[in-house]
Write a protein that holds these residues in place. Structure first.
Motif, PDB file in Angstrom:
ATOM      1  N   GLU A  52      54.480  14.576  41.523  1.00 31.14           N
ATOM      2  CA  GLU A  52      53.370  15.052  40.707  1.00 31.14           C
ATOM      3  C   GLU A  52      52.501  16.005  41.528  1.00 31.14           C
ATOM      4  N   LYS A  87      55.044  17.858  38.719  1.00 28.81           N
ATOM      5  CA  LYS A  87      55.409  17.496  37.359  1.00 28.81           C
ATOM      6  C   LYS A  87      54.221  16.829  36.673  1.00 28.81           C
ATOM      7  N   ALA A  88      53.926  17.271  35.446  1.00 35.80           N
ATOM      8  CA  ALA A  88      52.841  16.656  34.679  1.00 35.80           C
ATOM      9  C   ALA A  88      53.354  15.396  33.984  1.00 35.80           C
ATOM     10  N   HIS A  89      52.759  14.275  34.282  1.00 31.62           N
ATOM     11  CA  HIS A  89      53.127  12.990  33.667  1.00 31.62           C
ATOM     12  C   HIS A  89      54.624  12.690  33.849  1.00 31.62           C
ATOM     13  N   GLY A  90      55.129  12.882  35.055  1.00 33.96           N
ATOM     14  CA  GLY A  90      56.547  12.673  35.332  1.00 33.96           C
ATOM     15  C   GLY A  90      56.915  11.202  35.425  1.00 33.96           C
ATOM     16  N   ARG A  92      57.923   7.659  36.912  1.00 37.32           N
ATOM     17  CA  ARG A  92      57.492   6.981  38.131  1.00 37.32           C
ATOM     18  C   ARG A  92      58.415   5.801  38.423  1.00 37.32           C
TER      19      ARG A  92
END
Length: 207
Positions: A52, A87-90, A92
């Motif tokens: 992120e 990355k946006a909201h990748g 996890r």
């Protein structure tokens, strides 16, 4: 507890004494639920975590003038809209293995075996020795035993011919005694054990 032993030809082969500590437990739905939940959680895979914005090493220098460029204002190359940015909201990494005490796992196995025995869905077979590894022969054997959905558990190792003959038969699974688990036992209508499997399971639970 005594139970009749059969051969694969459905002929009588004497009796066997089952340990009450393994096959005579009181039903514990809470224990079964805990063990099955642990098994299903343990088999879940996790996503590979993406980097992120805070994980990406990019320059923090302002890209251009605040005004007058005719484009949007940007202050960091690590922003998600840039190639190489975070990355946006990748996805996890998540841990789906809650862990469970060995004592509870052992109690769950004994409880599952006891449930099958109390319901009359436990069958003991002398051994799984076959003359030929043919699916057609296996289907005839299952018809003679009256098993349409069953889990077959052998001793230390499963008879190779039996494993091969049952490989293409639907709703039939074969495991060695070490692979016996609560989920598979409860997920089949009939549990079929060999004499060697009974000895191995009793040693596993009592050991």
């Amino acid at each position: 507890m005594k139970i009749q032993v059969k051969t694969l030809a459905a002929a009588d082969a004497g009796e066997i004494e089952l340990s009450d500590a393994v096959f005579g437990k009181e039903p514990r739905l809470d224990i079964l639920h805990r063990v099955v939940t642990w098994q299903l959680e343990k088999r879940r895979g996790t996503a590979r975590g993406a980097r992120e914005r805070s994980d990406v090493q990019r320059t923090g220098k302002k890209l251009g003038n605040q005004k007058g460029g005719g484009v949007a204002r940007h202050g960091n190359r690590a922003a998600p809209q840039f190639t190489g940015g975070g990355k946006a909201h990748g996805p996890r990494v998540r841990d789906f293995n809650p862990g469970l005490n060995k004592k509870i796992r052992t109690l769950g196995l004994a409880t599952a075996l006891s449930v099958k025995a109390s319901e009359g869905k436990l069958m003991i077979i002398e051994d799984f020795a076959l003359t030929e590894a043919k699916t057609k022969s296996m289907i005839a054997i299952l018809a003679g035993l009256g098993v349409t959905n069953g889990l077959f558990i052998d001793g230390t190792e499963v008879n190779l011919d039996f494993r091969m003959a049952s490989a293409n038969v639907p709703h039939i699974d074969v495991l060695p005694a070490m692979g016996a688990n609560v989920y598979d036992i409860l997920n089949h209508d009939t549990l079929v054990l060999t004499r060697a499997a009974v000895t191995a399971l009793e040693a596993r639970v009592n050991g």
